[in-house]
Write an enzyme that holds these catalytic residues in place. Sequence first.
Site, short mmCIF file in Angstrom:
data_model
loop_
_atom_site.label_atom_id
_atom_site.label_comp_id
_atom_site.label_asym_id
_atom_site.label_seq_id
_atom_site.Cartn_x
_atom_site.Cartn_y
_atom_site.Cartn_z
N ARG A 140 0.79 -1.21 -0.10
CA ARG A 140 -0.09 0.01 0.03
C ARG A 140 1.03 1.24 -0.14
O ARG A 140 1.95 1.16 0.53
CB ARG A 140 -0.98 -0.04 1.19
N ARG A 189 -2.87 10.77 0.04
CA ARG A 189 -3.82 11.55 0.89
C ARG A 189 -4.44 12.68 -0.06
O ARG A 189 -3.76 13.24 -0.70
CB ARG A 189 -2.90 12.49 2.10
N ARG A 244 19.85 -5.68 2.24
CA ARG A 244 20.50 -4.66 1.61
C ARG A 244 21.40 -3.88 2.50
O ARG A 244 20.91 -3.81 3.76
CB ARG A 244 19.46 -3.96 1.09
N ARG A 275 18.98 9.54 -1.05
CA ARG A 275 18.73 10.79 -0.25
C ARG A 275 19.86 11.45 0.35
O ARG A 275 20.77 10.91 0.59
CB ARG A 275 17.63 10.16 0.92
N GLU A 326 23.27 9.08 1.09
CA GLU A 326 23.01 7.64 1.57
C GLU A 326 22.85 6.90 0.09
O GLU A 326 22.14 7.05 -0.69
CB GLU A 326 21.59 7.62 2.30
N TYR A 383 12.41 -5.84 9.77
CA TYR A 383 12.69 -4.63 9.76
C TYR A 383 11.81 -3.69 10.55
O TYR A 383 10.89 -3.53 10.49
CB TYR A 383 12.61 -3.76 8.21
N ASP A 431 11.00 -0.40 13.19
CA ASP A 431 10.97 1.16 13.49
C ASP A 431 11.44 1.18 15.07
O ASP A 431 11.28 0.11 15.43
CB ASP A 431 9.66 1.70 13.25
#
Length: 366
Positions: free
Chosen positions: A171, A175, A248, A279, A299, A347, A349
């Site tokens: 997804r 917005r 990665r 970035r 990066e 992964y 957060d």
Amino acid sequence: MLYDYLIVGAGLFGSIFAYEANKRGKKCLVIDKRDHIGGNVYTENIEGINVHKYGAHIFHTNNQEIWNYVNQFAEFNRYTNSPVANYYGEIYNLPFNMNTFNKLWGVTTPEEAKQKINEQKESANISVPNNLEEQAISLVGTDIYEKLIKGYTEKQWGRSAKELPSFIIKRLPVRFTYDNNYFNDRFQGIPVGGYTGIIDKLLEGIEVQLNTDFFTHRSELMKSANKIVYTGMIDQYFDYEYGTLEYRSLEFKTRVEDTDNYQGNAVVNYTDRETPYTRIIEHKHFEFGTQEKTVITEEYPKEWKQGDEPYYPINDEKNNLMYKKYKKLADQETRVIFGGRLATYKYYDMHQVIGSVLQVVKQEFQ
């Protein structure tokens, strides 16, 4: 001396576990192979700026308990993550919102934007997406995909979007409001003074040995404590018995710029395929800095090989099946607690790491 816990890794998971165990009167030894505490949330002060050494770390959560927990150790500022995308010099807001659609198509109402996206989705005529490219186009149409997803994603994963599985982009946040806030979470911010200050407080009064590789001294370290909390790579712990899990990796190029404002935003994503980095981070903007100079980090994603720092697990079918085999072995280890992103091949957060370690603490000290 016999410790109650040997904690392998001074990152967020290991440091919180050590803090909670120490609070309960347990004797802990924390080791880390790096020359600093904090793992990937480590921040280093350069030119009076707290530099996120291993990529941008923005704290966000909807969980009041986790928010209250971290606020014991630092004051958080009101930083809101609003990255921008640079596509060959054109600037777009992320996540995709009415500002993005206005810049792309000149539309001014949500209805016009929806119509434009639907037209593009229909003309692509994708009934069942077979890869990431088809999945993305079927969600947001061709313009957004071509300018803001394709190049960035192919750099990030080092593969053509046609070769990547569709589940990577299940997804995409779209917005139909003029809201540039990347996260929907209720709580968000950056710790004033950087993340290293939080880890310092967590490890206060606890023995820490840096530049210490668990695998170099494995047999003696295993004997040094009743239990081990292991936050390293799970496949390495079991000597790669079932093979090597894939990741990665990233390379960071950090430099001081002789200007007080290099790009006007903390994070700018470069979404074309030709720019080699994904970035640029300008660290001072995380804490609204007014220093005379600035520090930026480019990066660069790269293929992981042993010896590199593993960042993103490649959670495809092959690797997930291999991880399940390692998880079975881990479940049989009575003296070892496996935790954190590398030991669970996920992964995470930061708020998810904290949630998982607090759960482990609850079970361990019930």
